[in-house]
Design an enzyme around this catalytic site. Structure first.
Site, mmCIF file in Angstrom:
data_model
loop_
_atom_site.group_PDB
_atom_site.id
_atom_site.type_symbol
_atom_site.label_atom_id
_atom_site.label_comp_id
_atom_site.label_asym_id
_atom_site.label_seq_id
_atom_site.Cartn_x
_atom_site.Cartn_y
_atom_site.Cartn_z
ATOM 1 N N HIS A 50 0.857 -1.166 0.000
ATOM 2 C CA HIS A 50 0.000 0.000 0.000
ATOM 3 C C HIS A 50 0.912 1.241 0.000
ATOM 4 C CE1 HIS A 50 -4.049 -1.781 1.643
ATOM 5 N NE2 HIS A 50 -3.650 -2.357 0.537
ATOM 6 N N GLU A 52 1.361 3.676 2.101
ATOM 7 C CA GLU A 52 2.058 3.904 3.368
ATOM 8 C C GLU A 52 3.189 2.894 3.563
ATOM 9 O OE1 GLU A 52 -1.159 3.479 2.788
ATOM 10 O OE2 GLU A 52 -2.428 4.560 4.199
ATOM 11 N N SER A 77 -7.315 7.495 4.141
ATOM 12 C CA SER A 77 -7.375 6.949 5.501
ATOM 13 C C SER A 77 -6.768 5.537 5.560
ATOM 14 C CB SER A 77 -8.848 6.915 5.934
ATOM 15 O OG SER A 77 -8.976 6.554 7.287
ATOM 16 N N CYS A 79 -5.739 1.759 6.093
ATOM 17 C CA CYS A 79 -6.406 0.458 6.318
ATOM 18 C C CYS A 79 -5.840 -0.205 7.575
ATOM 19 C CB CYS A 79 -6.182 -0.429 5.095
ATOM 20 S SG CYS A 79 -4.602 -1.302 5.115
ATOM 21 N N CYS A 82 -1.940 -0.864 7.342
ATOM 22 C CA CYS A 82 -1.094 0.332 7.465
ATOM 23 C C CYS A 82 -1.224 0.945 8.859
ATOM 24 C CB CYS A 82 -1.469 1.333 6.378
ATOM 25 S SG CYS A 82 -1.198 0.663 4.713
#
Lengths: 145, 145
Positions: A50, A52, A77, A79, A82
């Site tokens: 992802h 991040e 936002s 998950c 992360c």
């Protein structure tokens, strides 16, 4: 000083231009970006990169003391994966572009003492909406739906 | 049928032989291993490739329906990052070698409906104890301490 959310958005836009999922992130330490990343599911066939995670991976191995002085910027936002990573490393502050497209584990983060700021950024939101309209199956795969 | 915890342990032992952190994991779908992995912090300079993450990454991109029929075996109780990933993908069952060395987010997982079995396996425990005695700083880095 560079606008860090804009830097995260630039990562998201770069990912989108590659045919990927347009979520980007930067890790900031004492006012300087030390890791940049974007979602690489498509580009690397990755289940874990992802935005991040990619930013953290690109920052390399760091001692705990560094993470504890960092801020993580992300266009969307975070998950559960992360968010768990933010908690593992004790990152104290997360700045989020938007959470209308997807509401991550913001409450879990706050309950553990993480400062969470949501910017309600129109550019971050519009990019995700455009992507999801084009490729809903890919988006669902990314969030395990 | 292959003993899946032994397969996870074999991954941990392989990582240790490489000079790495000896934590291993396998992802099992319908009685068959579809991903094997071990911690790659040392080997790849990675901040995110814990054993469980490496097994998931090596399994490749999968639809949500597959994860929901999977079991994840890991030699050590899963940290917040790996637990968050289990929740992201809706993996319903986690089998843990031991949690005496490190207690992960087992309660969070159970609170979200994940079945968590702890095997209290002596081989998994002894390998971690040997490693931590040798390289305590590396272990602390891996868990953000």
């Amino acid at each position: 000083m560079e606008n860090f959310l804009e830097a995260a958005y630039a990562e998201a836009a770069a990912g989108y231009a590659e045919g990927g999922i347009p979520i980007g992130s930067v890790l900031v330490h004492r006012g300087k970006i030390i890791g940049r990343g974007h979602n690489r599911r498509v580009q690397k066939g990755s289940a874990i990169l992802h935005g991040e995670m990619d930013a953290l991976e690109n920052a390399g191995r760091l001692p705990a003391a560094v993470y504890r002085e960092c801020e993580l910027y992300t266009t969307l936002s975070p998950c559960p994966m992360c968010s768990g990573t933010i908690l593992l490393y004790g990152i104290p502050k997360v700045i989020i572009g938007e959470n209308k497209t997807f509401m991550g584990e913001e409450e879990l983060l706050r309950s553990k003492g993480v400062q969470v700021n949501v910017m309600d950024d129109a550019a971050c939101y519009n990019l995700m909406q455009q992507f999801i309209k084009d490729k809903p199956e890919l988006w669902n795969e990314d969030i395990g739906v």
